[in-house]
Design a protein around this motif. Structure first.
Motif, short mmCIF file in Angstrom:
data_model
loop_
_atom_site.label_atom_id
_atom_site.label_comp_id
_atom_site.label_asym_id
_atom_site.label_seq_id
_atom_site.Cartn_x
_atom_site.Cartn_y
_atom_site.Cartn_z
N ARG A 204 -1.78 -1.93 -6.82
CA ARG A 204 -1.28 -2.64 -5.77
C ARG A 204 -2.36 -3.01 -4.60
NH1 ARG A 204 2.24 1.00 -7.92
NH2 ARG A 204 4.32 0.55 -7.72
N GLU A 205 -3.56 -2.86 -5.20
CA GLU A 205 -4.56 -3.16 -4.17
C GLU A 205 -4.83 -4.56 -4.01
OE1 GLU A 205 -6.64 -1.09 -2.15
OE2 GLU A 205 -5.50 0.50 -2.78
N TYR B 209 0.91 -1.11 0.15
CA TYR B 209 -0.06 -0.05 -0.01
C TYR B 209 0.76 1.32 0.05
CZ TYR B 209 -4.43 -2.82 0.75
OH TYR B 209 -5.26 -3.40 0.47
N ARG B 210 2.03 1.02 0.55
CA ARG B 210 2.93 2.43 0.67
C ARG B 210 3.62 2.53 -0.47
NH1 ARG B 210 5.44 2.66 6.75
NH2 ARG B 210 3.37 3.27 7.72
#
Length: 180
Positions: free
Chosen positions: A134-135, A71-72
């Motif tokens: 990226r989820e 997530y980052r």
């Protein structure tokens, strides 16, 4: 015949006392051994439970680290080495989990590990060239809940009972208030 009776009593009394002494010492020895065996089994069960709990926490911690990195990571803050290190830690904790977990826990852990690993591999293989989603899939939350439920069942953790609070009657509350 009367002279023989005291001799028999003098001979049999120590023999009978010795037999009871040996029988009593054997019974106490057996009791002590049984108690020691039960204590060792309890310690082994507690140690085994602590080991499993540690492996499960390690797996969840590594999975959480991977999710946070996914997530980052954006194109600007992308670090391939951090992703690879986190993926390696997740896979090694998965191997430890595979050794000691039951089948339901292994299945849910494999589902979590494979989903996170595939997404991390996709992000790491693009090297920031493409805008990769990226989820994690929507069913990841359900997979984590299944893992929690399976580990709770395996570890014997029961859901906490809700505490029922009985409200005080108004007359008692005024009675208590006047006595403070």
């Amino acid at each position: 015949m009367s002279s023989l009776a005291p001799w028999i009593l003098a001979f049999t009394t120590p023999v009978v006392a010795g037999v009871f002494l040996l029988a009593g010492s054997q019974m106490s020895r057996r009791t002590i051994l049984d108690q020691e065996k039960l204590r060792l089994e309890r310690e082994k069960d507690a140690r085994w439970l602590a080991d499993r709990r540690g492996v499960y926490v390690d797996f969840l911690s590594n999975a959480n680290d991977c999710i946070v990195l996914l997530y980052r990571s954006t194109e600007e803050t992308y670090e391939k080495s951090a992703l690879l290190k986190a993926a390696y830690a997740l896979k090694t904790s998965m191997m430890a989990l595979q050794l000691i977990a039951t089948e339901p826990v292994r299945e849910t852990a494999a589902k979590i590990s494979n989903t996170i690993g595939d997404r991390m591999h996709l992000v790491a293989s693009t090297s920031g060239l493409f805008n990769v989603d990226r989820e994690l899939p929507g069913d990841m939350h359900e997979a984590l809940e299944e893992f929690y439920d399976a580990t709770r069942l395996e570890l014997g953790v029961q859901e906490p009972t809700r505490r029922v609070v009985i409200p005080l009657q108004p007359r008692w509350s005024t009675w208590f208030a006047g006595r403070r």
